[in-house]
Design a protein around this motif. Structure first.
Motif, PDB file in Angstrom:
ATOM      1  N   GLY A  72     -14.833  -0.408  -6.262  1.00  0.00           N
ATOM      2  CA  GLY A  72     -14.435  -1.627  -6.938  1.00  0.00           C
ATOM      3  C   GLY A  72     -13.534  -2.475  -6.075  1.00  0.00           C
ATOM      4  N   TYR A  73     -13.108  -3.565  -6.636  1.00  0.00           N
ATOM      5  CA  TYR A  73     -12.216  -4.495  -5.945  1.00  0.00           C
ATOM      6  C   TYR A  73     -10.974  -4.708  -6.792  1.00  0.00           C
ATOM      7  N   VAL A  74      -9.866  -4.946  -6.130  1.00  0.00           N
ATOM      8  CA  VAL A  74      -8.622  -5.244  -6.828  1.00  0.00           C
ATOM      9  C   VAL A  74      -7.843  -6.249  -5.989  1.00  0.00           C
ATOM     10  N   GLU A  75      -7.169  -7.154  -6.673  1.00  0.00           N
ATOM     11  CA  GLU A  75      -6.307  -8.103  -5.976  1.00  0.00           C
ATOM     12  C   GLU A  75      -4.904  -7.531  -5.935  1.00  0.00           C
ATOM     13  N   TYR A  76      -4.296  -7.575  -4.774  1.00  0.00           N
ATOM     14  CA  TYR A  76      -2.938  -7.079  -4.633  1.00  0.00           C
ATOM     15  C   TYR A  76      -2.216  -7.947  -3.619  1.00  0.00           C
ATOM     16  N   LEU A  77      -1.087  -8.506  -4.025  1.00  0.00           N
ATOM     17  CA  LEU A  77      -0.274  -9.378  -3.185  1.00  0.00           C
ATOM     18  C   LEU A  77      -1.092 -10.521  -2.586  1.00  0.00           C
ATOM     19  N   GLY A  78      -1.953 -11.090  -3.421  1.00  0.00           N
ATOM     20  CA  GLY A  78      -2.725 -12.253  -3.018  1.00  0.00           C
ATOM     21  C   GLY A  78      -3.965 -11.963  -2.190  1.00  0.00           C
ATOM     22  N   GLU A  87      -8.806   7.522  -0.942  1.00  0.00           N
ATOM     23  CA  GLU A  87      -7.811   7.208   0.084  1.00  0.00           C
ATOM     24  C   GLU A  87      -7.467   5.721   0.096  1.00  0.00           C
ATOM     25  N   ASP A  88      -8.474   4.853  -0.084  1.00  0.00           N
ATOM     26  CA  ASP A  88      -8.222   3.407  -0.167  1.00  0.00           C
ATOM     27  C   ASP A  88      -7.250   3.100  -1.300  1.00  0.00           C
ATOM     28  N   LEU A  92      -3.288   1.744  -1.191  1.00  0.00           N
ATOM     29  CA  LEU A  92      -2.865   0.543  -1.883  1.00  0.00           C
ATOM     30  C   LEU A  92      -1.691   0.841  -2.816  1.00  0.00           C
ATOM     31  N   ILE A  93      -1.768   1.916  -3.551  1.00  0.00           N
ATOM     32  CA  ILE A  93      -0.691   2.308  -4.461  1.00  0.00           C
ATOM     33  C   ILE A  93       0.577   2.608  -3.683  1.00  0.00           C
ATOM     34  N   ASP A  94       0.445   3.241  -2.530  1.00  0.00           N
ATOM     35  CA  ASP A  94       1.610   3.570  -1.702  1.00  0.00           C
ATOM     36  C   ASP A  94       2.316   2.342  -1.167  1.00  0.00           C
TER      37      ASP A  94
END
Length: 96
Positions: A72-78, A87-88, A92-94
């Motif tokens: 899937g895709y997620v937007e994070y910090l623009g 792992e991806d 991202l969570i880290d």
């Protein structure tokens, strides 16, 4: 297109898009766009959805159709990030 299993999670918890949207403070249309993959949710939105469903964010990426890795895709910090492995998502969570 997003490949999150939000639609399955909402349905399996007995919600309609309208009732779930009311629970999380979003419109039925927004929930439908995210569930259909026509809108890339922010990470904060994913957290809100997961909390309302009483699951972990990673569970929104796990397919009910037998795929082992999330997709899937997620937007994070623009920025939009493609999630194709655990792992991806962990990376991202880290970053938080």
């Amino acid at each position: 297109m997003n490949f999150l299993n939000i639609k399955e999670q909402i349905k399996s918890n007995g919600y309609t898009y309208e009732s779930f949207g009311a629970k999380v403070g979003m419109s039925k249309a927004s929930i439908a766009r995210i569930a259909s993959g026509n809108q890339t949710p922010s990470f904060e939105t994913l957290e809100k959805l997961a909390n309302a469903l009483d699951i972990e964010v990673i569970d929104l990426f796990k397919s009910k159709k037998g795929y082992e890795e999330p997709n899937g895709y997620v937007e994070y910090l623009g920025e939009v990030h493609k999630i194709t492995s655990m792992e991806d998502l962990k990376n991202l969570i880290d970053k938080q």
